[in-house]
Design an enzyme around this catalytic site. Structure first.
Site, PDB file in Angstrom:
ATOM      1  N   TYR A  97       0.830  -1.205   0.000  1.00  0.00           N
ATOM      2  CA  TYR A  97       0.000   0.000   0.000  1.00  0.00           C
ATOM      3  C   TYR A  97       0.863   1.253   0.000  1.00  0.00           C
ATOM      4  O   TYR A  97       1.873   1.317   0.704  1.00  0.00           O
ATOM      5  CB  TYR A  97      -0.919   0.041   1.231  1.00  0.00           C
ATOM      6  CG  TYR A  97      -2.032  -0.963   1.169  1.00  0.00           C
ATOM      7  CD1 TYR A  97      -3.155  -0.714   0.397  1.00  0.00           C
ATOM      8  CD2 TYR A  97      -1.960  -2.158   1.862  1.00  0.00           C
ATOM      9  CE1 TYR A  97      -4.193  -1.641   0.319  1.00  0.00           C
ATOM     10  CE2 TYR A  97      -2.979  -3.088   1.798  1.00  0.00           C
ATOM     11  CZ  TYR A  97      -4.094  -2.820   1.025  1.00  0.00           C
ATOM     12  OH  TYR A  97      -5.111  -3.741   0.947  1.00  0.00           O
ATOM     13  N   ILE A  98       0.415   2.230  -0.772  1.00  0.00           N
ATOM     14  CA  ILE A  98       1.066   3.540  -0.855  1.00  0.00           C
ATOM     15  C   ILE A  98       0.018   4.595  -0.505  1.00  0.00           C
ATOM     16  O   ILE A  98      -1.111   4.545  -1.017  1.00  0.00           O
ATOM     17  CB  ILE A  98       1.619   3.815  -2.282  1.00  0.00           C
ATOM     18  CG1 ILE A  98       2.551   2.695  -2.748  1.00  0.00           C
ATOM     19  CG2 ILE A  98       2.299   5.181  -2.343  1.00  0.00           C
ATOM     20  CD1 ILE A  98       3.827   2.526  -1.968  1.00  0.00           C
ATOM     21  N   HIS A 105       4.667   7.718  -8.107  1.00  0.00           N
ATOM     22  CA  HIS A 105       6.103   8.012  -8.003  1.00  0.00           C
ATOM     23  C   HIS A 105       6.955   6.746  -8.141  1.00  0.00           C
ATOM     24  O   HIS A 105       8.154   6.783  -7.875  1.00  0.00           O
ATOM     25  CB  HIS A 105       6.435   8.687  -6.665  1.00  0.00           C
ATOM     26  CG  HIS A 105       5.865  10.064  -6.518  1.00  0.00           C
ATOM     27  ND1 HIS A 105       6.326  11.151  -7.227  1.00  0.00           N
ATOM     28  CD2 HIS A 105       4.854  10.523  -5.745  1.00  0.00           C
ATOM     29  CE1 HIS A 105       5.629  12.227  -6.892  1.00  0.00           C
ATOM     30  NE2 HIS A 105       4.729  11.870  -6.000  1.00  0.00           N
ATOM     31  N   GLY A 108       5.342   1.730  -5.523  1.00  0.00           N
ATOM     32  CA  GLY A 108       4.827   0.364  -5.557  1.00  0.00           C
ATOM     33  C   GLY A 108       5.787  -0.568  -6.270  1.00  0.00           C
ATOM     34  O   GLY A 108       6.016  -1.701  -5.841  1.00  0.00           O
ATOM     35  N   LYS A 109       6.372  -0.083  -7.345  1.00  0.00           N
ATOM     36  CA  LYS A 109       7.356  -0.882  -8.084  1.00  0.00           C
ATOM     37  C   LYS A 109       8.585  -1.154  -7.226  1.00  0.00           C
ATOM     38  O   LYS A 109       9.113  -2.266  -7.235  1.00  0.00           O
ATOM     39  CB  LYS A 109       7.749  -0.155  -9.374  1.00  0.00           C
ATOM     40  CG  LYS A 109       8.633  -0.970 -10.272  1.00  0.00           C
ATOM     41  CD  LYS A 109       8.878  -0.265 -11.592  1.00  0.00           C
ATOM     42  CE  LYS A 109       9.742  -1.129 -12.496  1.00  0.00           C
ATOM     43  NZ  LYS A 109       9.947  -0.501 -13.809  1.00  0.00           N
ATOM     44  N   ASN A 135     -10.455  -3.981  -8.007  1.00  0.00           N
ATOM     45  CA  ASN A 135      -9.338  -3.035  -7.920  1.00  0.00           C
ATOM     46  C   ASN A 135      -8.576  -3.058  -9.252  1.00  0.00           C
ATOM     47  O   ASN A 135      -7.471  -3.591  -9.367  1.00  0.00           O
ATOM     48  CB  ASN A 135      -8.429  -3.385  -6.741  1.00  0.00           C
ATOM     49  CG  ASN A 135      -7.437  -2.293  -6.421  1.00  0.00           C
ATOM     50  OD1 ASN A 135      -7.211  -1.379  -7.208  1.00  0.00           O
ATOM     51  ND2 ASN A 135      -6.822  -2.394  -5.253  1.00  0.00           N
ATOM     52  N   GLU A 136      -9.193  -2.452 -10.249  1.00  0.00           N
ATOM     53  CA  GLU A 136      -8.664  -2.515 -11.616  1.00  0.00           C
ATOM     54  C   GLU A 136      -7.285  -1.878 -11.756  1.00  0.00           C
ATOM     55  O   GLU A 136      -6.442  -2.367 -12.511  1.00  0.00           O
ATOM     56  CB  GLU A 136      -9.658  -1.869 -12.582  1.00  0.00           C
ATOM     57  CG  GLU A 136     -10.954  -2.644 -12.671  1.00  0.00           C
ATOM     58  CD  GLU A 136     -12.053  -1.911 -13.429  1.00  0.00           C
ATOM     59  OE1 GLU A 136     -11.797  -0.813 -13.969  1.00  0.00           O
ATOM     60  OE2 GLU A 136     -13.171  -2.457 -13.481  1.00  0.00           O
ATOM     61  N   TYR A 142      -0.125  -5.064 -11.547  1.00  0.00           N
ATOM     62  CA  TYR A 142       0.481  -6.388 -11.374  1.00  0.00           C
ATOM     63  C   TYR A 142       0.696  -7.082 -12.724  1.00  0.00           C
ATOM     64  O   TYR A 142       1.724  -7.731 -12.926  1.00  0.00           O
ATOM     65  CB  TYR A 142      -0.352  -7.255 -10.427  1.00  0.00           C
ATOM     66  CG  TYR A 142      -0.402  -6.692  -9.029  1.00  0.00           C
ATOM     67  CD1 TYR A 142       0.754  -6.303  -8.357  1.00  0.00           C
ATOM     68  CD2 TYR A 142      -1.612  -6.517  -8.369  1.00  0.00           C
ATOM     69  CE1 TYR A 142       0.708  -5.769  -7.083  1.00  0.00           C
ATOM     70  CE2 TYR A 142      -1.669  -5.986  -7.089  1.00  0.00           C
ATOM     71  CZ  TYR A 142      -0.495  -5.617  -6.458  1.00  0.00           C
ATOM     72  OH  TYR A 142      -0.552  -5.079  -5.202  1.00  0.00           O
TER      73      TYR A 142
END
Length: 172
Positions: A97-98, A105, A108-109, A135-136, A142
């Protein structure tokens, strides 16, 4: 752009709890009833529950910092801490989670790459996660990162049964 990742300890409990509640609420409050959100937040992110998770040697939490400010977090599980039977050769990303004001930014990556690094260090052959079917934005992320849907399981938000897609990525 300064991005750092740091492993959490028990001393981080209060920050982890606040971050967990804020990010989960921001992500899902618009698609769920206030009653179900409240029930889930109180059961999943109460201090006792998070302390147990932090104490589990098969789980690890990491904070991601953006310009020295906590911007999000990652939780990974191995062995019996995994929420589904996926075998000893798998690592689960249970939470990633961000905070909304830090999204877009690449954080997540960075957390996903950290999970892959941990999996490889532990000689895991695949990583997997559950993501809500509605959660498209997350599903697209992903897929872009090489995950494919391999199944589904039930997730309970309060008294409402929802479906999470199981997505996995082979590493070795």
């Amino acid at each position: 752009m300064t991005i750092n990742i740091r492993k959490c300890s028990r001393e981080d409990l209060k920050i982890l709890q606040e971050l967990s509640i804020v990010t989960f609420n921001d992500t899902f409050k618009d698609q769920n009833s206030p009653e179900n959100m409240k029930a889930y937040l109180e059961s999943a992110f109460n201090a006792k529950q998070l302390e147990q998770e932090l104490s589990n040697t098969s789980s690890q939490f990491f904070f991601v910092y953006f310009h020295h400010e906590v911007a999000g977090y990652l939780k990974v599980n191995t062995d019996d801490a995994q929420s589904e039977e996926m075998g000893d050769d798998s690592l689960e990303i249970e939470r990633i989670y961000i905070k909304s004001n830090f999204q877009r930014h690449g954080l997540g990556k960075h957390l996903l790459c950290k999970a892959i690094e941990i999996a490889l260090e532990c000689n895991k052959k695949k990583i997997w996660l559950g993501v809500w079917e509605k959660n498209e934005k997350a599903i697209a992320f992903y897929k872009k990162m090489g995950f494919v849907q391999t199944g589904a399981h039930s997730f309970y938000m309060g008294d409402e049964e929802q479906t999470d897609f199981i997505m996995a990525k082979t590493l070795i």
